[in-house]
Design a protein around this motif. Sequence first.
Motif, short mmCIF file in Angstrom:
data_model
loop_
_atom_site.label_atom_id
_atom_site.label_comp_id
_atom_site.label_asym_id
_atom_site.label_seq_id
_atom_site.Cartn_x
_atom_site.Cartn_y
_atom_site.Cartn_z
N ASN A 73 103.18 67.77 13.04
CA ASN A 73 104.30 66.83 12.92
C ASN A 73 105.65 67.55 13.06
N ALA A 74 105.72 68.79 12.66
CA ALA A 74 106.98 69.53 12.77
C ALA A 74 107.35 69.80 14.23
N LYS A 75 106.33 69.84 15.07
CA LYS A 75 106.54 70.14 16.49
C LYS A 75 106.39 68.90 17.38
N ASN A 76 106.16 67.74 16.76
CA ASN A 76 105.97 66.50 17.54
C ASN A 76 104.89 66.69 18.59
N THR A 77 103.81 67.32 18.21
CA THR A 77 102.78 67.69 19.16
C THR A 77 101.41 67.23 18.69
N VAL A 78 100.62 66.75 19.64
CA VAL A 78 99.23 66.39 19.37
C VAL A 78 98.35 67.23 20.29
N TYR A 79 97.21 67.62 19.76
CA TYR A 79 96.27 68.47 20.50
C TYR A 79 94.92 67.77 20.64
N LEU A 80 94.17 68.19 21.65
CA LEU A 80 92.79 67.74 21.80
C LEU A 80 91.97 68.97 22.17
N GLN A 81 91.18 69.44 21.21
CA GLN A 81 90.25 70.54 21.46
C GLN A 81 88.95 69.94 21.98
N MET A 82 88.57 70.34 23.17
CA MET A 82 87.39 69.79 23.81
C MET A 82 86.36 70.90 23.99
N ASN A 83 85.23 70.75 23.34
CA ASN A 83 84.15 71.73 23.43
C ASN A 83 82.91 71.08 24.05
N SER A 84 81.99 71.93 24.48
CA SER A 84 80.73 71.44 25.07
C SER A 84 81.00 70.39 26.15
N LEU A 85 81.91 70.71 27.02
CA LEU A 85 82.33 69.73 28.04
C LEU A 85 81.20 69.41 29.00
N LYS A 86 81.18 68.16 29.44
CA LYS A 86 80.17 67.65 30.36
C LYS A 86 80.86 67.15 31.62
N PRO A 87 80.12 67.08 32.72
CA PRO A 87 80.73 66.55 33.96
C PRO A 87 81.32 65.14 33.76
N GLU A 88 80.70 64.36 32.89
CA GLU A 88 81.21 63.00 32.67
C GLU A 88 82.52 62.98 31.88
N ASP A 89 82.98 64.13 31.40
CA ASP A 89 84.30 64.21 30.76
C ASP A 89 85.42 64.36 31.79
N THR A 90 85.05 64.53 33.06
CA THR A 90 86.04 64.67 34.11
C THR A 90 86.91 63.42 34.20
N ALA A 91 88.21 63.60 34.11
CA ALA A 91 89.14 62.48 34.11
C ALA A 91 90.57 63.02 34.03
N VAL A 92 91.52 62.12 34.23
CA VAL A 92 92.90 62.41 33.88
C VAL A 92 93.08 62.02 32.41
N TYR A 93 93.58 62.93 31.62
CA TYR A 93 93.78 62.71 30.20
C TYR A 93 95.26 62.43 29.92
N TYR A 94 95.48 61.34 29.19
CA TYR A 94 96.83 60.91 28.84
C TYR A 94 97.01 60.90 27.32
N CYS A 95 98.19 61.27 26.89
CA CYS A 95 98.50 61.06 25.48
C CYS A 95 99.50 59.92 25.37
N ASN A 96 99.47 59.27 24.23
CA ASN A 96 100.54 58.32 23.93
C ASN A 96 100.92 58.42 22.47
N ALA A 97 102.09 57.91 22.17
CA ALA A 97 102.59 57.99 20.81
C ALA A 97 103.34 56.72 20.47
N ASP A 98 103.05 56.21 19.30
CA ASP A 98 103.78 55.09 18.71
C ASP A 98 104.92 55.70 17.90
N LEU A 99 106.15 55.52 18.37
CA LEU A 99 107.22 56.23 17.70
C LEU A 99 108.49 55.39 17.62
N LEU A 100 109.37 55.84 16.75
CA LEU A 100 110.67 55.21 16.57
C LEU A 100 111.71 56.11 17.22
N ALA A 101 112.30 55.60 18.30
CA ALA A 101 113.36 56.34 18.99
C ALA A 101 114.70 55.83 18.53
#
Length: 122
Positions: A73-101
């Motif tokens: 939260n201090a860095k306004n950052t979200v992570y996704l650690q992905m292990n044991s990846l499979k071919p079916e995980d192939t995709a474009v990955y998007y993040c989104n955030a519900d925030l107050l600007a």
Amino acid sequence: QVQLVESGGGLVQPGGSLRLSCVASGSIFSIYGMNWYRQATGKQRELVATIAKDGTANYADSVKGRFTISRDNAKNTVYLQMNSLKPEDTAVYYCNADLLATLPTVRRDVYWGQGTQVTVSS
């Protein structure tokens, strides 16, 4: 005034790991939920993982036990650690955030990043 930028995608062999990051920047007062979605070619965008401001996380059944979402939260950052990846995980990955600007007006909305490609292939 608000930008979300993902990074960390790439080409990885089956069984490998990747760590995605998404940084929110701009005139942000507070960030509520942060999420990762993915969209494979020819398929609809699907929710992969969610994390609330207090750290409560939820996952799609297809990634449970393999992916871990976290946030700084201090860095306004979200992570996704992905292990044991499979071919079916192939995709474009998007993040989104519900925030107050705060600029140009005080507004709560959902903002999206531009996506990062993850390809799992031997």
